[in-house]
Design a protein around this motif. Structure first.
Motif, PDB file in Angstrom:
ATOM      1  N   ALA A 170      14.644  -9.547   0.264  1.00 33.13           N
ATOM      2  CA  ALA A 170      13.352  -8.387   0.842  1.00 33.13           C
ATOM      3  C   ALA A 170      12.243  -8.882   0.139  1.00 33.13           C
ATOM      4  O   ALA A 170      12.310  -8.730  -1.093  1.00 33.13           O
ATOM      5  N   VAL A 171      10.987  -8.296   0.981  1.00 33.50           N
ATOM      6  CA  VAL A 171       9.694  -8.618   0.838  1.00 33.50           C
ATOM      7  C   VAL A 171      10.146  -7.177  -0.028  1.00 33.50           C
ATOM      8  O   VAL A 171       9.933  -6.568   0.023  1.00 33.50           O
ATOM      9  N   LEU A 172       9.401  -7.828  -1.366  1.00 28.02           N
ATOM     10  CA  LEU A 172       9.064  -5.703  -2.004  1.00 28.02           C
ATOM     11  C   LEU A 172       7.713  -5.261  -1.105  1.00 28.02           C
ATOM     12  O   LEU A 172       6.975  -5.353  -0.485  1.00 28.02           O
ATOM     13  N   SER A 173       8.144  -4.009  -1.102  1.00 27.14           N
ATOM     14  CA  SER A 173       6.464  -3.261  -0.188  1.00 27.14           C
ATOM     15  C   SER A 173       5.661  -3.282  -1.182  1.00 27.14           C
ATOM     16  O   SER A 173       5.734  -3.843  -2.800  1.00 27.14           O
ATOM     17  N   ASP A 174       3.986  -2.899  -0.745  1.00 25.66           N
ATOM     18  CA  ASP A 174       3.342  -2.606  -1.789  1.00 25.66           C
ATOM     19  C   ASP A 174       3.380  -2.025  -3.160  1.00 25.66           C
ATOM     20  O   ASP A 174       3.462  -2.345  -4.152  1.00 25.66           O
ATOM     21  N   GLU A 175       4.475  -0.773  -3.438  1.00 23.48           N
ATOM     22  CA  GLU A 175       4.063   0.046  -3.923  1.00 23.48           C
ATOM     23  C   GLU A 175       5.680  -0.824  -4.765  1.00 23.48           C
ATOM     24  O   GLU A 175       5.189  -0.099  -6.392  1.00 23.48           O
ATOM     25  N   GLN A 176       5.843  -1.098  -4.576  1.00 22.61           N
ATOM     26  CA  GLN A 176       7.137  -2.089  -5.445  1.00 22.61           C
ATOM     27  C   GLN A 176       6.379  -2.863  -6.070  1.00 22.61           C
ATOM     28  O   GLN A 176       6.659  -3.712  -7.441  1.00 22.61           O
ATOM     29  N   ASP A 192       3.576  -3.825  -6.793  1.00 26.06           N
ATOM     30  CA  ASP A 192       2.781  -2.598  -7.586  1.00 26.06           C
ATOM     31  C   ASP A 192       2.841  -2.509  -9.056  1.00 26.06           C
ATOM     32  O   ASP A 192       2.944  -1.954 -10.153  1.00 26.06           O
ATOM     33  N   ARG A 200      -1.469  -7.605  -8.392  1.00 25.10           N
ATOM     34  CA  ARG A 200      -0.922  -7.921  -7.093  1.00 25.10           C
ATOM     35  C   ARG A 200      -2.642  -8.286  -6.627  1.00 25.10           C
ATOM     36  O   ARG A 200      -3.530  -6.904  -6.456  1.00 25.10           O
ATOM     37  N   GLY A 209       6.078 -13.100   0.948  1.00 25.47           N
ATOM     38  CA  GLY A 209       5.256 -12.125   0.079  1.00 25.47           C
ATOM     39  C   GLY A 209       6.426 -11.616  -1.197  1.00 25.47           C
ATOM     40  O   GLY A 209       6.822 -12.850  -1.288  1.00 25.47           O
ATOM     41  N   THR A 251       8.571 -11.140  -3.633  1.00 28.54           N
ATOM     42  CA  THR A 251       9.912 -10.508  -3.919  1.00 28.54           C
ATOM     43  C   THR A 251      10.464 -10.746  -5.743  1.00 28.54           C
ATOM     44  O   THR A 251       9.654 -11.031  -5.666  1.00 28.54           O
TER      45      THR A 251
END
Length: 97
Positions: A2-8, A10, A21, A76, A78
């Motif tokens: 899974a691609v990490l969210s922007d929050e994850q 950061d 990032r 993205g 990961t």
């Protein structure tokens, strides 16, 4: 994977030494004491990348080396990128010793 969210992404970058990032990747620029020290750092990172089968984009500018990590196949950042950033941090800290 899974691609990490922007929050994850950061949050992961904040836990790493000097990483941020930027432009969809984890990035860190390192200024080495000499050009050859930078090349040695790149060589050691390249060995770790081959072992992990996960390769950073690397930009060499005299003594400054910039590493950029993104899992292109996933589109993205990961966990593989975070793990490679940790590997790079370990390598660089050994070189500073």
């Amino acid at each position: 994977m899974a691609v990490l969210s922007d929050e994850q992404a950061d949050a992961a970058a904040a836990e790493l030494d000097g990483w941020s990032r930027s432009d969809g990747a984890l990035r860190r620029s390192i200024k080495f004491p000499s050009f050859l020290a930078g090349i040695e750092g790149v060589r050691q990172v390249a060995e770790a990348a081959e072992t992990a089968d996960h390769h950073p984009d690397i930009d060499i500018r005299w003594r400054t080396v910039t590493f950029a990590l993104v899992t292109h196949s996933e589109g993205g950042i990961t966990d593989k990128d975070v793990a490679m950033a940790r590997d790079i941090d370990r390598i660089v800290s050994r070189l500073d010793s």
